[in-house]
Design an enzyme around this catalytic site. Structure first.
Site, PDB file in Angstrom:
ATOM      1  N   HIS A  61      37.062  48.199  50.246  1.00 57.83           N
ATOM      2  CA  HIS A  61      36.580  46.895  49.772  1.00 57.83           C
ATOM      3  C   HIS A  61      36.927  45.805  50.790  1.00 57.83           C
ATOM      4  CE1 HIS A  61      35.797  43.670  46.711  1.00 57.83           C
ATOM      5  NE2 HIS A  61      36.647  43.034  47.512  1.00 57.83           N
ATOM      6  N   GLU A  62      38.185  45.804  51.252  1.00 54.74           N
ATOM      7  CA  GLU A  62      38.607  44.760  52.198  1.00 54.74           C
ATOM      8  C   GLU A  62      37.928  44.937  53.557  1.00 54.74           C
ATOM      9  OE1 GLU A  62      39.923  42.394  50.777  1.00 54.74           O
ATOM     10  OE2 GLU A  62      40.692  43.399  48.994  1.00 54.74           O
ATOM     11  N   HIS A  79      34.690  43.232  53.735  1.00 57.18           N
ATOM     12  CA  HIS A  79      34.801  41.800  54.039  1.00 57.18           C
ATOM     13  C   HIS A  79      34.757  41.543  55.544  1.00 57.18           C
ATOM     14  CE1 HIS A  79      35.462  39.746  50.247  1.00 57.18           C
ATOM     15  NE2 HIS A  79      36.318  40.667  49.865  1.00 57.18           N
ATOM     16  N   CYS A 123      37.001  40.856  42.964  1.00 51.95           N
ATOM     17  CA  CYS A 123      37.207  40.243  44.275  1.00 51.95           C
ATOM     18  C   CYS A 123      37.676  38.804  44.068  1.00 51.95           C
ATOM     19  CB  CYS A 123      35.899  40.262  45.067  1.00 51.95           C
ATOM     20  SG  CYS A 123      36.044  39.524  46.702  1.00 51.95           S
ATOM     21  N   LEU A 124      38.708  38.396  44.802  1.00 51.64           N
ATOM     22  CA  LEU A 124      39.228  37.028  44.639  1.00 51.64           C
ATOM     23  C   LEU A 124      38.178  35.985  45.010  1.00 51.64           C
ATOM     24  CD1 LEU A 124      42.876  37.431  45.995  1.00 51.64           C
ATOM     25  CD2 LEU A 124      42.086  37.414  43.624  1.00 51.64           C
ATOM     26  N   GLY A 183      44.567  42.927  47.219  1.00 45.27           N
ATOM     27  CA  GLY A 183      44.120  42.979  48.607  1.00 45.27           C
ATOM     28  C   GLY A 183      43.477  41.659  48.980  1.00 45.27           C
ATOM     29  N   GLN A 236      38.519  35.789  53.853  1.00 44.48           N
ATOM     30  CA  GLN A 236      38.639  35.157  52.530  1.00 44.48           C
ATOM     31  C   GLN A 236      39.541  33.936  52.535  1.00 44.48           C
ATOM     32  OE1 GLN A 236      39.554  39.062  50.415  1.00 44.48           O
ATOM     33  NE2 GLN A 236      38.439  37.930  48.851  1.00 44.48           N
TER      34      GLN A 236
HETATM   35 CO    CO Z   1      36.985  41.038  48.007  1.00 44.23          CO
END
Ligand code: CO
Length: 172
Positions: free
Chosen positions: A133-134, A137, A91-92, A43, A48
């Site tokens: 989660h996304e 963000h 998380c990236l 995701g 991000q």
């Molecule tokens: Co993340």
């Protein structure tokens, strides 16, 4: 467009709603897919990649070759939530950091796709977790905000390293 990591301030902002579902938007989304797959994520939220809009992409398979459950989610809203589940999340924007987060197990999501078409559907388990989660963000809520005091101590070194890398990049 490039992947932004903690503590880049764009990650802490509340993202603006998308108003134009045009070719420019779809071109940006195509770049996001490339970045997500190259980073081996499941995701990715627009902030991000430095794009502060209410848009996220996800594919639970993590593979471009299996995109049967891939979604572009724009201006999302949770209509309903149910259950409770605790699971590890990465998380990236926080490489090598994994945090147990408690969230609803399932959600009913209302969203627009990249063509502006409205959808409403129920999601459980892994997709519900990625979505939530996304969506965090899009509100500027990050893994670091979901950490327990013990997690913060455990990952003190990794978080310090990320701050140092960001400060170096900002100074150069
Ligand atoms: Co993340």
């Amino acid at each position: 467009m490039e992947l932004r990591k903690y503590p880049d301030p764009v990650l802490l902002k509340r993202a603006a709603p998308v108003t134009d579902f045009d070719d420019a938007l779809r071109a940006q989304v195509a770049q996001m897919w490339d970045i997500m797959y190259a980073s081996e994520g499941v995701g990715l939220a627009a902030p991000q990649v430095g794009w502060s809009v209410q848009l996220l992409i996800l594919n639970p398979s993590g593979s471009a070759d299996d995109a049967s459950e891939a979604m572009v989610v724009i201006n999302p809203r949770l209509v309903k939530k149910w259950g409770r589940d605790r699971h590890s999340e990465g998380c990236l924007s926080f490489p090598d950091i994994y945090v147990d987060v408690t969230r609803p197990k399932g959600v009913r999501l209302h969203w627009h796709d990249e063509h502006g078409v409205e959808h409403e559907e129920d999601f459980d388990d892994f997709r519900a977790r990625i979505l939530q989660h996304e969506m965090d963000h899009l509100e500027g809520v990050l893994l670091v905000h979901r950490m327990s005091p013990v997690d913060k101590i455990r990952y003190r070194h990794e978080l310090g390293e990320l701050r140092a890398i960001f400060a170096d990049a900002a100074a150069s």
